[in-house]
Motif scaffolding. Structure first.
Motif, PDB file in Angstrom:
ATOM      1  N   SER A  99       0.888  -1.062  -0.044  1.00 14.41           N
ATOM      2  CA  SER A  99      -0.075   0.079  -0.053  1.00 14.41           C
ATOM      3  C   SER A  99       0.879   1.335  -0.019  1.00 14.41           C
ATOM      4  N   ASN A 100       1.799   1.260   1.084  1.00 14.39           N
ATOM      5  CA  ASN A 100       2.608   2.449   0.964  1.00 14.39           C
ATOM      6  C   ASN A 100       3.978   1.852   0.451  1.00 14.39           C
ATOM      7  N   PHE A 101       4.020   1.894  -0.857  1.00 20.15           N
ATOM      8  CA  PHE A 101       5.233   1.078  -1.506  1.00 20.15           C
ATOM      9  C   PHE A 101       6.217   2.282  -1.876  1.00 20.15           C
ATOM     10  N   ASN A 102       6.587   2.664  -0.712  1.00 18.27           N
ATOM     11  CA  ASN A 102       7.877   3.756  -0.725  1.00 18.27           C
ATOM     12  C   ASN A 102       9.376   3.079  -0.924  1.00 18.27           C
ATOM     13  N   TRP A 103       9.320   2.200  -1.977  1.00 22.33           N
ATOM     14  CA  TRP A 103      10.743   1.487  -2.215  1.00 22.33           C
ATOM     15  C   TRP A 103      11.940   2.146  -2.174  1.00 22.33           C
ATOM     16  N   PRO A 104      11.801   3.695  -2.887  1.00 23.28           N
ATOM     17  CA  PRO A 104      13.050   4.285  -2.883  1.00 23.28           C
ATOM     18  C   PRO A 104      13.900   4.424  -1.636  1.00 23.28           C
ATOM     19  N   THR A 105      12.983   4.638  -0.523  1.00 23.54           N
ATOM     20  CA  THR A 105      13.559   5.023   0.693  1.00 23.54           C
ATOM     21  C   THR A 105      14.044   3.893   1.489  1.00 23.54           C
ATOM     22  N   TRP A 106      13.862   2.720   0.806  1.00 28.28           N
ATOM     23  CA  TRP A 106      14.087   1.230   1.589  1.00 28.28           C
ATOM     24  C   TRP A 106      15.774   1.425   1.337  1.00 28.28           C
ATOM     25  N   LEU A 107      16.528   2.175   0.392  1.00 32.21           N
ATOM     26  CA  LEU A 107      17.834   2.164   0.023  1.00 32.21           C
ATOM     27  C   LEU A 107      18.590   2.752   1.234  1.00 32.21           C
ATOM     28  N   ASP A 108      18.096   3.818   1.977  1.00 34.82           N
ATOM     29  CA  ASP A 108      18.588   4.759   2.852  1.00 34.82           C
ATOM     30  C   ASP A 108      17.471   5.413   3.412  1.00 34.82           C
ATOM     31  N   SER A 109      16.929   4.787   4.806  1.00 33.64           N
ATOM     32  CA  SER A 109      15.601   5.255   5.364  1.00 33.64           C
ATOM     33  C   SER A 109      16.023   6.600   6.144  1.00 33.64           C
ATOM     34  N   SER A 110      17.187   6.759   6.533  1.00 35.52           N
ATOM     35  CA  SER A 110      17.791   7.868   7.204  1.00 35.52           C
ATOM     36  C   SER A 110      18.077   9.016   6.422  1.00 35.52           C
ATOM     37  N   SER A 111      18.050   9.083   5.123  1.00 33.26           N
ATOM     38  CA  SER A 111      18.657   9.932   4.158  1.00 33.26           C
ATOM     39  C   SER A 111      17.433  10.912   4.115  1.00 33.26           C
ATOM     40  N   ILE A 112      17.393  12.365   4.517  1.00 27.05           N
ATOM     41  CA  ILE A 112      16.609  13.217   4.583  1.00 27.05           C
ATOM     42  C   ILE A 112      16.192  13.625   3.152  1.00 27.05           C
ATOM     43  N   HIS A 113      17.031  13.878   2.378  1.00 31.78           N
ATOM     44  CA  HIS A 113      17.178  14.153   0.888  1.00 31.78           C
ATOM     45  C   HIS A 113      16.254  13.126   0.195  1.00 31.78           C
ATOM     46  N   LEU A 114      16.638  12.098   0.325  1.00 30.64           N
ATOM     47  CA  LEU A 114      15.930  10.906  -0.254  1.00 30.64           C
ATOM     48  C   LEU A 114      14.475  10.782   0.119  1.00 30.64           C
ATOM     49  N   VAL A 115      14.133  11.010   1.410  1.00 32.95           N
ATOM     50  CA  VAL A 115      12.827  10.983   1.697  1.00 32.95           C
ATOM     51  C   VAL A 115      12.062  11.896   1.358  1.00 32.95           C
ATOM     52  N   ASN A 116      12.534  13.242   1.302  1.00 31.88           N
ATOM     53  CA  ASN A 116      11.971  14.530   0.801  1.00 31.88           C
ATOM     54  C   ASN A 116      11.547  14.405  -0.453  1.00 31.88           C
ATOM     55  N   ILE A 117      12.117  13.847  -1.287  1.00 30.19           N
ATOM     56  CA  ILE A 117      11.926  13.553  -2.792  1.00 30.19           C
ATOM     57  C   ILE A 117      11.076  12.440  -3.133  1.00 30.19           C
ATOM     58  N   THR A 118      11.146  11.234  -2.449  1.00 35.89           N
ATOM     59  CA  THR A 118      10.519   9.942  -2.657  1.00 35.89           C
ATOM     60  C   THR A 118       9.574   9.401  -1.659  1.00 35.89           C
ATOM     61  N   GLY A 119       9.613  10.067  -0.445  1.00 40.80           N
ATOM     62  CA  GLY A 119       8.935   9.569   0.678  1.00 40.80           C
ATOM     63  C   GLY A 119       7.181   9.658   0.473  1.00 40.80           C
ATOM     64  N   THR A 120       6.492   8.594   0.818  1.00 39.13           N
ATOM     65  CA  THR A 120       5.075   8.791   0.840  1.00 39.13           C
ATOM     66  C   THR A 120       4.617   9.430   1.982  1.00 39.13           C
ATOM     67  N   SER A 121       5.072   9.029   3.158  1.00 38.62           N
ATOM     68  CA  SER A 121       4.483   9.462   4.343  1.00 38.62           C
ATOM     69  C   SER A 121       5.148  11.004   4.642  1.00 38.62           C
ATOM     70  N   ALA A 122       6.273  11.095   4.459  1.00 37.91           N
ATOM     71  CA  ALA A 122       7.083  12.499   4.923  1.00 37.91           C
ATOM     72  C   ALA A 122       7.443  13.070   3.886  1.00 37.91           C
ATOM     73  N   GLY A 123       7.608  12.939   2.579  1.00 30.96           N
ATOM     74  CA  GLY A 123       7.960  13.532   1.648  1.00 30.96           C
ATOM     75  C   GLY A 123       6.962  13.980   0.682  1.00 30.96           C
ATOM     76  N   LEU A 124       7.638  14.071  -0.593  1.00 28.82           N
ATOM     77  CA  LEU A 124       6.627  14.785  -1.784  1.00 28.82           C
ATOM     78  C   LEU A 124       6.406  13.819  -2.681  1.00 28.82           C
ATOM     79  N   GLY A 125       6.872  12.227  -2.369  1.00 29.20           N
ATOM     80  CA  GLY A 125       6.367  11.016  -3.184  1.00 29.20           C
ATOM     81  C   GLY A 125       6.680  10.832  -4.850  1.00 29.20           C
ATOM     82  N   LEU A 126       7.757  11.251  -4.970  1.00 30.49           N
ATOM     83  CA  LEU A 126       8.162  11.058  -6.456  1.00 30.49           C
ATOM     84  C   LEU A 126       8.610   9.510  -6.483  1.00 30.49           C
TER      85      LEU A 126
END
Length: 892
Positions: free
Chosen positions: A376-403
């Motif tokens: 459901s929340n298939f935020n697979w790009p963030t699995w590469l580094d779940s602590s990277s704020i820049h990765l999460v900002n761009i691709t995150g589903t819960s805390a980012g912009l969801g690209l």
């Protein structure tokens, strides 16, 4: 179809002789087959084979054939020419159909007598190649096809979406407003209101949608038909039959409309929560009487507006209201009123298609909703580094912009933008706007514009100068009123980057939408204003029901509806007067800090915006509310009063919202041929039931559920809507827009001017840009794409874009008959399966916290996405002075 087959098809038509002894129409069998092909009764394969026994046709099909048989070519040509003018810039009119009309008109023989015109005119090879699986788009029989297209436009509908869910004929003898219809409809309104009101404060919420209720209406009607005795009940002069016979399509439709009218929760419930709860304002004077006055007035003021909008958004054929079409399609499928014909090899009936897809959806939803939540929340790009704020900002589903190229396997998220409902061009415009908004948010954030880099990038919350969630009580006195002394100590609240862009887009959209609509659709807007004036003036004089349709009296659906007695305008006026009186009483007799002129102001501003807002929604399926605009104006007019702001906000947002709700229900009735008075009674009573139930549930929750609206409430009743409501009242009410615009975010006030200036290039492009792009260019929808953030993001709309392209563009273009038969059934079945499954999952395994803990349920909530790490780039404690933003002593 190849060139050889095409020539053979022409020769078959030219050599065939009429056989009137075997048909009640003076048409050849190939001509009848071509008509049936165009109407979707048979497929291309059946038409080309010619193996189809023409018998037992639906009444609507026989009616259209009869119209074609008796229509003169000269009448058809006139209709086609008028249609080319009327639908020149109509984005909902299929372009391929428009080109067919052009070719038919351009191919008029010099001697236009019907016996000479009945010839085949060969299209060029490119035309034949483009129209895949659509033989009827080739000109095979000019006379027949001219009359066929003219008949569809003038005696049915120019839009395939409408032809797919409505009939060109009406049977007045079918039971409609029976006692059992009202009883079943009101019963489910009662049940649905309990569930919807209880879970509206849950995150995510659970609701009984109209589609779900439609499924439950069918067995109720059938069981009533079978087991309830047929007795006549009398109460004085009123009498009715308990069981008049077979449960009908119209009864089913009326019951569905009764529920859909009150499927949502009254907007004023948020007022009650924010006013009464101690964690918010904690006001003790919010009595049940005040709640009744406020809720009835906010729910029914829009009802009065529905009267004057019938000629604008109900009667015109161009007012499609795309979002309501699945309701009728599902109703037809459930009642099994469907010829089980083969369409591109698909022989399954619509009803069975619904059962199969709905069952699959019901079972499958357990996987992303409970067993494997990462799907459901298939935020697979963030699995590469779940602590990277820049990765999460761009691709995150819960805390980012969801690209994310594919962000979900959950239909509930895939359909967040109505991917199988709204037109493809609307979806594309909105998604392009979201992509531009994505870039703008990143620019604002990574340039640390207005200190946004210190806060989460995509949050709808407010933050203090230490990057903590803003405690609004810290600037209120003991009476929960704004304290400037405390405010100067604490400082103003700050927006996240996404929230800042969202508010700017809102301020830009309001002037742009009105001005752009007026400039580009001036003729229709002018006609709309005239229609409104005629409706108001007609309200004060008696008239025959047919004359109430005015210039739309020749529309086939208006003609059928004119057989039924219309609702007297004074009924609407009476509701308008009573609800206005209730609104005045609520602000006069209770300390709402709201002047009486505020009520009339909100009514006026809704009246001004009603025509452009409903016009946009009725054609594109895109809608937006006036809540932000009302917040802004009230914040200026009545400064430092959050109570006044939320009071007038309830009216400012809900009047147009409810008017649109009532209007769409009337359009449903228009398509289904439900008597206007039956709709009026159903809407009125169901709304009252919804009000009583919602107020009862709300007050019970306030008195019996501990920690309600707390972020960690054990049943997830964290009240996301009420919290947003409260924060906005503080930002624009207690603190006020003057402080926001003057010292905190001065850029926002220029967004209004930007909205005005953008009108000029957009109008130029609409008139002078490449025809194919300009035709589908909808800048109001495009700007609306900016609103899809905070807290939502691209992940809620990306997957739907693919599905919209496949079904709403490719399949609709290349396999129109399949699309007409199954598309709306598909979306209804998928949504209904998810609704039933979600309710069962909640009450069986989630309510008592029977969670499955494994990698597939935890991976998507690791690190920043799961709230285990802060979702910020810059550390506020490291800023000068240990805090960010404006310096103390310089707060606006």
């Amino acid at each position: 179809m190849g060139d050889h087959e095409y020539i053979e098809l022409q020769q078959l038509h030219e050599t065939e002789t009429r056989n009137t002894s075997e048909s009640k129409w003076s048409l050849t069998k190939s001509q009848l087959l071509l008509i049936l092909l165009r109407l979707g009764v048979i497929s291309d394969e059946v038409y080309q084979s010619g193996n189809y026994a023409i018998h037992s046709l639906p009444k609507g099909v026989e009616y259209i054939i009869g119209v074609i048989d008796h229509m003169h070519v000269s009448e058809a040509v006139e209709i086609l020419r008028n249609a080319l003018v009327e639908h020149k810039n109509d984005v909902n009119f299929l372009q391929e159909d428009y080109h067919l009309l052009e070719r038919l008109v351009h191919s008029i023989p010099s001697d236009d007598r019907e016996d000479k015109a009945n010839v085949a005119i060969e299209d060029d090879a490119s035309t034949r190649k483009f129209h895949k699986n659509k033989t009827y788009l080739h000109i095979i029989d000019w006379s027949l096809q001219s009359r066929l297209e003219a008949s569809l436009i003038h005696y049915h509908s120019p839009y395939p979406e409408i032809r797919a869910i409505s009939d060109p004929v009406d049977d007045k003898e079918i039971f409609v407003d029976t006692f059992r219809c009202y009883f079943i409809g009101f019963f489910w309104t009662f049940i649905g209101s309990i569930i919807n009101s209880f879970f509206v404060h849950r995150m995510p919420n659970i609701s009984l949608s109209s589609h779900t209720i439609q499924i439950l209406l069918l067995p109720c009607g059938k069981l009533w038909e079978k087991f309830v005795p047929n007795k006549r009940i009398s109460f004085g002069t009123v009498s009715f039959d308990l069981n008049p016979g077979v449960w009908t399509y119209k009864e089913m439709m009326l019951s569905s409309i009764i529920y859909s009218c009150s499927a949502g929760v009254p907007y004023s419930i948020y007022n009650i929560f924010v006013m009464k709860l101690d964690r918010f304002y904690g006001l003790k004077w919010v009595t049940l009487t005040f709640q009744v006055l406020l809720t009835i007035s906010t729910q029914f003021l829009g009802f009065g507006f529905a009267m004057i909008m019938k000629k604008v958004c109900v009667y015109p054929s161009r007012a499609l209201w795309p979002t309501i079409l699945p309701t009728i399609a599902l109703n037809r499928a459930l009642m099994n009123e469907d010829a089980n014909n083969s369409v591109y090899g698909w022989k399954i009936s619509r009803y069975m298609f619904f059962i199969v897809v709905g069952s699959f959806s019901f079972i499958y939803n357990w996987i992303p909703s409970y067993l494997f939540k990462a799907l459901s929340n298939f935020n697979w790009p963030t699995w590469l580094d779940s602590s990277s704020i820049h990765l999460v900002n761009i691709t995150g589903t819960s805390a980012g912009l969801g690209l994310n190229i594919w962000p979900t396997f959950d239909w509930n998220i895939l359909d967040a933008g109505g991917c199988l409902t709204i037109p493809f061009y609307t979806y594309v415009n909105r998604y392009i706007g979201s992509l531009i908004g994505f870039v703008v948010i990143l620019i604002v954030y990574y340039t640390n514009n207005y200190f946004t880099a210190y806060f989460p990038i995509n949050s709808n919350k407010l933050y203090n100068n230490k990057a903590q969630i803003y405690d609004v009580h810290s600037i209120l006195n003991e009476k929960n009123q704004f304290s400037d002394e405390k405010y100067q100590e604490v400082g103003p609240p700050y927006f996240s980057a996404a929230n800042l862009v969202l508010y700017g887009a809102n301020f830009c959209l309001y002037p742009f939408a009105i001005l752009y609509q007026l400039v580009t659709e001036w003729d229709s807007m002018k006609a709309s204003f005239v229609s409104v004036w005629v409706s108001i003036s007609d309200a004060f004089r008696s008239k025959h029901s047919e004359s109430s349709y005015g210039r739309y009296a020749d529309d086939p659906h208006c003609k059928m509806m004119s057989q039924y007695e219309d609702v007297p305008d004074w009924w609407f006026i009476a509701i308008l007067v009573v609800s206005t009186s209730f609104a005045i009483a609520a602000v006069v007799f209770y300390p709402t800090e709201t002047p009486v002129w505020g009520i009339f102001f909100t009514i006026l501003i809704n009246f001004i915006f009603l025509i452009p807002l409903t016009s946009i929604a009725s054609t594109t399926g895109f809608s937006f509310g006036l809540n932000v605009l009302v917040e802004l104006i009230v914040g200026y007019a009545i400064p430092n009063s959050g109570i006044a702001l939320i009071t007038l906000k309830a009216f400012g947002y809900n009047i147009d919202s409810q008017a649109s709700n009532y209007i769409t229900d009337q359009k449903l009735a228009h398509y289904a041929k439900i008597p206007p008075k039956a709709i009026f009674k159903g809407q009125l009573i169901s709304t009252l039931i919804n009000i009583v139930v919602s107020l009862t549930v709300a007050n019970w929750q306030l008195g019996n559920i501990s920690d309600i609206c707390d972020r960690h409430q054990k049943d997830k009743l964290s009240c996301p809507g009420a919290n947003t409501y409260f924060y906005s009242s503080v930002q624009y009410g207690e603190i006020g827009p003057q402080k926001v615009f003057s010292g905190l975010y001065p850029v926002l006030k220029w967004c209004f001017l930007l909205g005005v200036l953008l009108v000029f290039p957009c109008v130029w492009f609409k008139n002078n840009g490449p025809i194919r792009l300009a035709r589908y260019f909808q800048p109001s929808v495009l700007i609306g794409g900016f609103l899809d953030f905070a807290p939502y993001n691209l992940s809620y709309f990306t997957g739907g874009l693919y599905i919209s392209y496949i079904f709403m563009y490719r399949i609709k273009r290349d396999y129109l008959l399949w699309w007409e038969k199954y598309n709306y059934i598909l979306t209804s079945a998928l949504s209904a399966g998810v609704a039933f499954s979600s309710l069962l999952i909640f009450f069986t395994v989630q309510y008592n916290s029977h969670e499955i803990s494994w990698w597939g349920n935890t991976i998507s909530e690791q690190g920043i996405e799961g709230g285990k790490l802060p979702a910020v780039w810059k550390d506020a404690s490291a800023a000068p002075g240990g805090y960010v933003g404006l310096r103390k002593g310089h707060f606006p």
